[in-house]
Design a protein around this motif. Structure first.
Motif, PDB file in Angstrom:
ATOM      1  N   SER A 140      -4.969   6.383 134.286  1.00 19.89           N
ATOM      2  CA  SER A 140      -5.490   6.610 135.632  1.00 19.89           C
ATOM      3  C   SER A 140      -4.486   6.198 136.704  1.00 19.89           C
ATOM      4  N   ARG A 141      -4.534   6.870 137.834  1.00 18.20           N
ATOM      5  CA  ARG A 141      -3.717   6.516 138.996  1.00 18.20           C
ATOM      6  C   ARG A 141      -4.478   5.613 139.961  1.00 18.20           C
ATOM      7  N   ILE A 142      -5.744   5.403 139.729  1.00 16.03           N
ATOM      8  CA  ILE A 142      -6.600   4.729 140.689  1.00 16.03           C
ATOM      9  C   ILE A 142      -7.155   3.441 140.093  1.00 16.03           C
ATOM     10  N   ALA A 143      -7.261   2.409 140.936  1.00 17.52           N
ATOM     11  CA  ALA A 143      -7.934   1.174 140.563  1.00 17.52           C
ATOM     12  C   ALA A 143      -8.733   0.690 141.777  1.00 17.52           C
ATOM     13  N   PRO A 144      -9.818  -0.040 141.562  1.00 10.74           N
ATOM     14  CA  PRO A 144     -10.642  -0.495 142.687  1.00 10.74           C
ATOM     15  C   PRO A 144      -9.836  -1.343 143.660  1.00 10.74           C
ATOM     16  N   GLY A 145      -9.813  -0.958 144.914  1.00  6.83           N
ATOM     17  CA  GLY A 145      -9.134  -1.756 145.939  1.00  6.83           C
ATOM     18  C   GLY A 145      -7.641  -1.567 146.000  1.00  6.83           C
ATOM     19  N   TYR A 186      -3.929   0.731 145.844  1.00  3.88           N
ATOM     20  CA  TYR A 186      -3.408   2.022 146.269  1.00  3.88           C
ATOM     21  C   TYR A 186      -3.207   2.936 145.055  1.00  3.88           C
ATOM     22  N   VAL A 187      -3.258   4.235 145.296  1.00  3.09           N
ATOM     23  CA  VAL A 187      -3.021   5.205 144.246  1.00  3.09           C
ATOM     24  C   VAL A 187      -1.590   5.045 143.715  1.00  3.09           C
ATOM     25  N   LYS A 188      -1.415   5.237 142.421  1.00  5.81           N
ATOM     26  CA  LYS A 188      -0.098   5.090 141.800  1.00  5.81           C
ATOM     27  C   LYS A 188       0.654   6.413 141.859  1.00  5.81           C
ATOM     28  N   GLY A 189       1.869   6.373 142.395  1.00  9.82           N
ATOM     29  CA  GLY A 189       2.694   7.567 142.511  1.00  9.82           C
ATOM     30  C   GLY A 189       3.887   7.513 141.579  1.00  9.82           C
ATOM     31  N   ASP A 190       4.484   8.654 141.315  1.00  8.42           N
ATOM     32  CA  ASP A 190       5.653   8.755 140.428  1.00  8.42           C
ATOM     33  C   ASP A 190       6.944   8.563 141.222  1.00  8.42           C
ATOM     34  N   ALA A 191       7.907   7.894 140.620  1.00  7.26           N
ATOM     35  CA  ALA A 191       9.190   7.668 141.296  1.00  7.26           C
ATOM     36  C   ALA A 191      10.214   7.140 140.306  1.00  7.26           C
ATOM     37  N   ALA A 192      11.479   7.212 140.702  1.00  8.83           N
ATOM     38  CA  ALA A 192      12.573   6.643 139.900  1.00  8.83           C
ATOM     39  C   ALA A 192      13.595   5.998 140.823  1.00  8.83           C
ATOM     40  N   THR A 193      14.177   4.927 140.350  1.00 12.57           N
ATOM     41  CA  THR A 193      15.217   4.195 141.076  1.00 12.57           C
ATOM     42  C   THR A 193      16.386   3.932 140.142  1.00 12.57           C
ATOM     43  N   ALA A 194      17.598   4.041 140.660  1.00 17.28           N
ATOM     44  CA  ALA A 194      18.792   3.674 139.894  1.00 17.28           C
ATOM     45  C   ALA A 194      19.698   2.845 140.792  1.00 17.28           C
ATOM     46  N   PHE A 195      20.290   1.794 140.232  1.00 16.37           N
ATOM     47  CA  PHE A 195      21.235   0.989 140.995  1.00 16.37           C
ATOM     48  C   PHE A 195      22.236   0.338 140.058  1.00 16.37           C
ATOM     49  N   ILE A 196      23.310  -0.149 140.643  1.00 22.09           N
ATOM     50  CA  ILE A 196      24.410  -0.742 139.875  1.00 22.09           C
ATOM     51  C   ILE A 196      24.404  -2.258 140.057  1.00 22.09           C
ATOM     52  N   ARG A 249       7.340   0.609 155.150  1.00 16.18           N
ATOM     53  CA  ARG A 249       7.896   1.962 155.180  1.00 16.18           C
ATOM     54  C   ARG A 249       6.920   2.938 155.842  1.00 16.18           C
ATOM     55  N   PRO A 250       7.441   3.967 156.494  1.00 19.76           N
ATOM     56  CA  PRO A 250       6.584   4.955 157.151  1.00 19.76           C
ATOM     57  C   PRO A 250       6.087   6.046 156.214  1.00 19.76           C
ATOM     58  N   HIS A 251       6.675   6.152 155.026  1.00 19.32           N
ATOM     59  CA  HIS A 251       6.327   7.217 154.077  1.00 19.32           C
ATOM     60  C   HIS A 251       5.667   6.605 152.841  1.00 19.32           C
ATOM     61  N   CYS A 252       4.682   7.300 152.283  1.00 16.10           N
ATOM     62  CA  CYS A 252       3.963   6.785 151.102  1.00 16.10           C
ATOM     63  C   CYS A 252       3.382   5.403 151.372  1.00 16.10           C
ATOM     64  N   GLN A 253       2.766   5.238 152.524  1.00 18.82           N
ATOM     65  CA  GLN A 253       2.277   3.915 152.909  1.00 18.82           C
ATOM     66  C   GLN A 253       1.159   3.418 152.000  1.00 18.82           C
ATOM     67  N   LYS A 254       0.288   4.312 151.555  1.00 16.78           N
ATOM     68  CA  LYS A 254      -0.828   3.909 150.708  1.00 16.78           C
ATOM     69  C   LYS A 254      -0.647   4.428 149.283  1.00 16.78           C
ATOM     70  N   VAL A 255       0.600   4.334 148.834  1.00 15.56           N
ATOM     71  CA  VAL A 255       0.955   4.725 147.468  1.00 15.56           C
ATOM     72  C   VAL A 255       1.762   3.598 146.836  1.00 15.56           C
ATOM     73  N   ASN A 256       1.416   3.230 145.631  1.00 17.41           N
ATOM     74  CA  ASN A 256       2.155   2.221 144.874  1.00 17.41           C
ATOM     75  C   ASN A 256       3.120   2.938 143.936  1.00 17.41           C
ATOM     76  N   LEU A 257       4.405   2.789 144.198  1.00 18.71           N
ATOM     77  CA  LEU A 257       5.427   3.457 143.393  1.00 18.71           C
ATOM     78  C   LEU A 257       5.901   2.597 142.225  1.00 18.71           C
ATOM     79  N   LEU A 258       5.073   1.638 141.832  1.00 19.66           N
ATOM     80  CA  LEU A 258       5.292   0.820 140.638  1.00 19.66           C
ATOM     81  C   LEU A 258       6.643   0.109 140.676  1.00 19.66           C
ATOM     82  N   SER A 266       6.169   7.908 135.561  1.00 18.91           N
ATOM     83  CA  SER A 266       5.406   9.129 135.820  1.00 18.91           C
ATOM     84  C   SER A 266       4.118   9.027 135.012  1.00 18.91           C
ATOM     85  N   ILE A 267       3.009   9.007 135.685  1.00 18.56           N
ATOM     86  CA  ILE A 267       1.722   8.779 135.026  1.00 18.56           C
ATOM     87  C   ILE A 267       1.157  10.088 134.490  1.00 18.56           C
TER      88      ILE A 267
END
Length: 322
Positions: free
Chosen positions: A168-173, A175-185, A271-280, A162-163
């Motif tokens: 900054s969320r933006i860099a030249p060229g 995608y904008v950086k978005g917040d997200a979390a992933t958990a797996f086993i 993916r069809p959702h958050c296409q131009k977002v980088n979820l890190l 979470s930024i």
């Protein structure tokens, strides 16, 4: 530097993905989140206040992207709780928290907080950071090393980002950086996917990221593309990959991946959702989760997950659906 693991023995399995991607936020909320006035009393702000991006990029409030209002550890906990029906917390041997962004509370150690909050009293908690979006790959590597050395069977990996200002969320060229979390086993016994290979190739400029300008950014992106052309072809051919899922780093990066897939008649799933977002660190996992939900992954298929971090390098995780 290259770290690679193939012919994994004992076997390692990955399963039970849970993803949290906050809602796309409206303009008023975004402006409030990025208003520096509210951070003047925050020690984290003053610690990093001199690390403003040299290119001076600002968030465009015309674009929607996911923002989490709260601490990274809160976002991680929300994600982990979704695993409660699939995992007994007492069965967790290893708890690995990985991140690209920093916890907004300077006194908080997220891995220890998660251990306490979830009642994982016998688990080994630790964190992996300072590796950009490649951190989940290092988390898998270190967790596997512990599992083999200490004869452990189950690891819980959480990636949460979470930024917050002044970053900054933006860099030249890019995608904008978005917040997200992933958990797996991770398990040595069974799981939804068998892990066939993972690899990290580090590549960063000899200039601190907070001192980059546009020239350095595009130089780093060019280096990543060169690595991609060499490494991805090897990964695709050596492991007979059926499907490719790539980090949403930038348009140019995805176009390079698409060209490689077309040349080898491989399926590239976007993916069809958050296409131009980088979820890190969560980005390729979120795409895999969506592909699975949409029924685009079938038993026996081999999937190449491409991870890319502009200031750290490129990596892969190759898995096979059971």
């Amino acid at each position: 530097m290259v770290a690679a693991f193939t012919n994994i023995n004992p076997k390692l399995y990955l399963s039970s993905f849970q993803i949290v991607v906050p809602e796309m936020t409206n303009q008023d909320v975004k402006k409030r989140i990025h208003d520096p006035i509210q951070y003047l009393a925050d020690p984290i702000h003053w610690l990093y206040a001199d690390r403003q991006d040299a290119w001076g990029a600002k968030v465009s409030y015309d674009q929607t992207f996911p923002i989490y209002i709260g601490r990274n550890s809160d976002l991680a906990e929300e994600c982990v709780k979704r695993l409660s029906s699939q995992l007994k917390w007492g069965d967790v041997d290893i708890l690995c928290y990985c991140h690209e962004t920093i916890e907004s509370s300077y006194s908080m150690i997220p891995a220890l907080r998660l251990k306490k909050q979830m009642g994982m009293k016998d688990s080994l908690p630790y964190s992996v950071g300072a590796q950009g979006s490649l951190a989940p790959l290092s988390a898998i590597e270190t967790a596997y090393a512990f599992m083999v050395a200490e004869q452990m069977s189950t690891a819980l990996v959480i990636s949460a980002d979470s930024i917050k200002h002044p970053f900054s969320r933006i860099a030249p060229g890019g995608y904008v950086k978005g917040d997200a979390a992933t958990a797996f086993i991770l398990s040595s016994a069974n799981g939804d996917y068998g892990i066939l290979h993972w690899e990290i190739t580090c590549d960063c400029l000899a200039v601190s990221y907070d001192q980059w300008g546009q020239e350095e950014y595009f130089q780093a992106e060019g280096n990543l593309t060169r690595h991609l052309k060499k490494l991805a072809v090897n990964w695709m051919e050596c492991f007979a990959v059926d499907c490719v899922i790539a980090q949403h780093l930038s348009t140019s990066f995805l176009e390079e991946v698409e060209t490689l897939c077309l040349d080898r008649k491989l399926r590239l799933w976007s993916r069809p959702h958050c296409q131009k977002v980088n979820l890190l660190g969560s980005d390729p996992f979120y795409s895999l989760f969506m592909a699975e939900q949409a029924g685009h992954i079938v038993s026996g298929e081999r999937i190449l997950l491409l991870f890319a971090s502009i200031d750290h390098g490129i990596g892969c995780l190759i898995i096979q659906k059971n």
